[in-house]
Enzyme design. Structure first.
Site, short mmCIF file in Angstrom:
data_model
loop_
_atom_site.label_atom_id
_atom_site.label_comp_id
_atom_site.label_asym_id
_atom_site.label_seq_id
_atom_site.Cartn_x
_atom_site.Cartn_y
_atom_site.Cartn_z
N GLN A 19 -1.21 6.39 -5.65
CA GLN A 19 -0.77 4.89 -5.53
C GLN A 19 -1.51 4.08 -4.60
O GLN A 19 -1.48 2.77 -4.44
CB GLN A 19 0.52 5.17 -4.98
CG GLN A 19 1.75 5.57 -5.99
CD GLN A 19 3.03 5.85 -5.33
OE1 GLN A 19 3.35 7.19 -5.15
NE2 GLN A 19 3.97 4.78 -5.34
N HIS A 112 1.78 15.28 -5.93
CA HIS A 112 2.60 13.89 -6.02
C HIS A 112 2.43 13.11 -7.23
O HIS A 112 1.89 12.23 -7.12
CB HIS A 112 2.39 12.99 -4.70
CG HIS A 112 3.57 12.13 -4.62
ND1 HIS A 112 3.92 11.58 -3.32
CD2 HIS A 112 4.09 11.10 -5.52
CE1 HIS A 112 4.95 10.85 -3.56
NE2 HIS A 112 4.99 10.29 -4.63
N ASN A 155 6.34 16.94 -4.78
CA ASN A 155 7.12 15.85 -4.49
C ASN A 155 7.86 15.61 -5.77
O ASN A 155 7.56 15.49 -6.65
CB ASN A 155 6.18 14.58 -4.28
CG ASN A 155 6.99 13.43 -4.03
OD1 ASN A 155 7.61 13.21 -3.00
ND2 ASN A 155 6.99 12.65 -5.01
N GLU A 156 9.25 15.41 -5.24
CA GLU A 156 10.29 14.82 -6.21
C GLU A 156 10.13 15.73 -7.56
O GLU A 156 10.15 15.15 -8.56
CB GLU A 156 10.22 13.59 -6.35
CG GLU A 156 10.81 12.64 -5.20
CD GLU A 156 10.90 11.28 -5.49
OE1 GLU A 156 10.87 10.69 -6.39
OE2 GLU A 156 11.67 10.71 -4.57
C1 BGC Z 1 8.33 8.56 -5.10
C2 BGC Z 1 7.29 7.61 -4.54
C3 BGC Z 1 7.66 6.28 -5.40
C4 BGC Z 1 8.96 5.84 -4.57
C5 BGC Z 1 9.69 4.49 -4.81
C6 BGC Z 1 10.02 8.14 -5.07
O1 BGC Z 1 10.31 8.44 -6.18
O2 BGC Z 1 7.94 9.78 -4.30
O3 BGC Z 1 5.93 7.64 -5.34
O4 BGC Z 1 6.98 5.08 -5.35
O5 BGC Z 1 10.03 6.71 -4.99
O6 BGC Z 1 10.10 4.21 -6.20
#
Ligand code: BGC
Length: 389
Positions: A19, A112, A155-156
């Site tokens: 990002q 990520h 991440n997520e």
């Molecule tokens: C993610 C980020 C994303 C943010 C806002 C999360 O889902 O980890 O990468 O930019 O939320 O959408």
């Protein structure tokens, strides 16, 4: 009246490699940006943080914040299967050392959202040996983590399972699903990768290890308790359950959604929605922390992401005040929350879109000049005081 946070509380902001870095030529998001020209925005040079990370960290440190969460890019470190780039590992080691030099605590995310293109071509997370392949990368990543105290494996994972689940549906010849859903089979593969890699990081480093889960702060509408339990398990709880043996769990919260008898209720159109189209819900963070505690138990919590996409910085401050209040209420109720990392340090590439601005710092994408917003100094002030006025 001021309300204090626990001693040693981590205050910071977060970013992710793809990002902010720019020119991440070897990952699946870059690949998607090239085929979806006209449909989504491309990351391009992004914010050139690959070269300007020191300036980013200096701005963060000068504000009073003291923790920087960032990710390292698998596709740079392992450009071809089993071939590791010493130079790229060296780059990320320099980032970690820059953080130490500036007095910052680095929180390092190993994965990520992005994957090397070759990883997708060999079956992605559904390949039989995906966890082994991930662990092989993680072992190399551990060679640069000396002194790092906090490591997030993936991440997520629930959002990864959602995005890759949608791609799987489309690959089978169906249209993009109107109601995206985390694909549980991909989810189980990600859980296996987390459970295999976390002990490796623990054995090779001194870091506390966990993973960071997207929390939607779901609430059941009257009579929809059964549907709620079913939905929440596949969206969040199976990932939270996998964190029960971890050193911490990351809570990532932005908004809240009801669940009725048909499932997740889409955000109604509302002029108050954020630039993501999400309902404005500062109270979501408190709900997410409490839900995490209910599922995970006594594992310490770090808020690894919370923020708002808005062009109005006053609103960012208002939203964050509400979120911090909800977090403090949870702490006062005895929940062990160790830190708050705002999403995001910078206005960055929001996965195919540039207009949802989450940053505490604006960036001119032609000159790359950084312009701190009032919210950066405001949050830094709370960090210095370790208290909410
Ligand atoms: C993610 C980020 C994303 C943010 C806002 C999360 O889902 O980890 O990468 O930019 O939320 O959408």
């Amino acid at each position: 009246m001021t309300r204090a946070f626990p001693d040693g509380f981590l205050w910071g902001a977060a970013t992710a490699a793809h990002q902010v870095e720019g020119n991440n030529l070897n990952n699946d998001w870059w690949q998607l940006e090239q085929v979806a020209v006209g449909y989504i925005d491309a990351s391009g040079d992004a914010l050139d943080s690959y070269h300007r990370y020191r300036e980013d960290m200096q701005l963060l440190a000068a504000s009073g914040l003291s923790t920087y969460r960032f990710s390292i890019e698998w596709a740079r470190i392992e450009p071809l299967p089993g071939q590791f780039s010493r130079a790229e590992l060296g780059h990320y080691r320099r980032m970690i050392e820059t953080a130490f030099e500036l007095g910052l605590t680095p929180v390092v995310t190993l994965h990520h959202f992005t994957h090397p293109i070759w990883f997708g071509e060999r079956g992605g997370w559904l390949a039989e040996d995906a966890a082994e392949i991930f662990v092989r990368y993680v072992e190399q990543a551990c060679t640069i983590l000396d002194g790092v105290e906090w490591v997030c494996t993936i991440n997520e994972p629930n959002v990864v399972a959602m995005n890759h689940g949608a791609a799987r549906i489309m690959a089978a010849g169906n249209p993009y699903p109107t109601k995206p859903w985390p694909d549980p089979e991909i989810g189980r593969a990600l859980i296996a990768a987390h459970l295999a890699s976390a002990p490796v990081v623990r054995s090779l480093t001194k870091a506390k290890v966990g993973w960071t889960i997207a929390n939607q702060a779901f609430t059941p509408t009257d009579g929809a308790e059964e549907k709620y339990a079913e939905v929440v398990h596949e969206w969040e709880d199976m990932y939270l359950e996998a964190a029960r043996g971890d050193d911490f769990v990351g809570v990532q919260s932005y908004t809240s959604q009801p669940i009725d008898e048909n499932g997740v209720v889409p955000h109604p159109e509302d002029p108050g929605n954020t630039l993501m189209g999400w309902a404005y819900r500062p109270d979501a963070l408190g709900i997410a922390i409490r839900h995490t505690k209910d599922v995970v138990g006594d594992v310490p919590i770090v808020v690894t992401e919370n923020g708002i996409a808005t062009g109005d910085d006053e609103r960012r401050i208002e939203y964050t005040t509400g979120a911090l209040t909800g977090m403090l209420d949870a702490i006062d109720d005895g929940i062990d929350v160790r830190g708050y990392l705002h999403w995001s340090l910078l206005d960055n590439f929001e996965w195919g879109r540039w207009h949802p601005t989450f940053g505490l710092i604006a960036v001119d994408r032609e000159t790359f000049v950084r312009q701190p917003k009032a919210s950066l100094g405001w949050l830094g002030g709370i960090a210095r005081a370790n208290a909410l006025p």
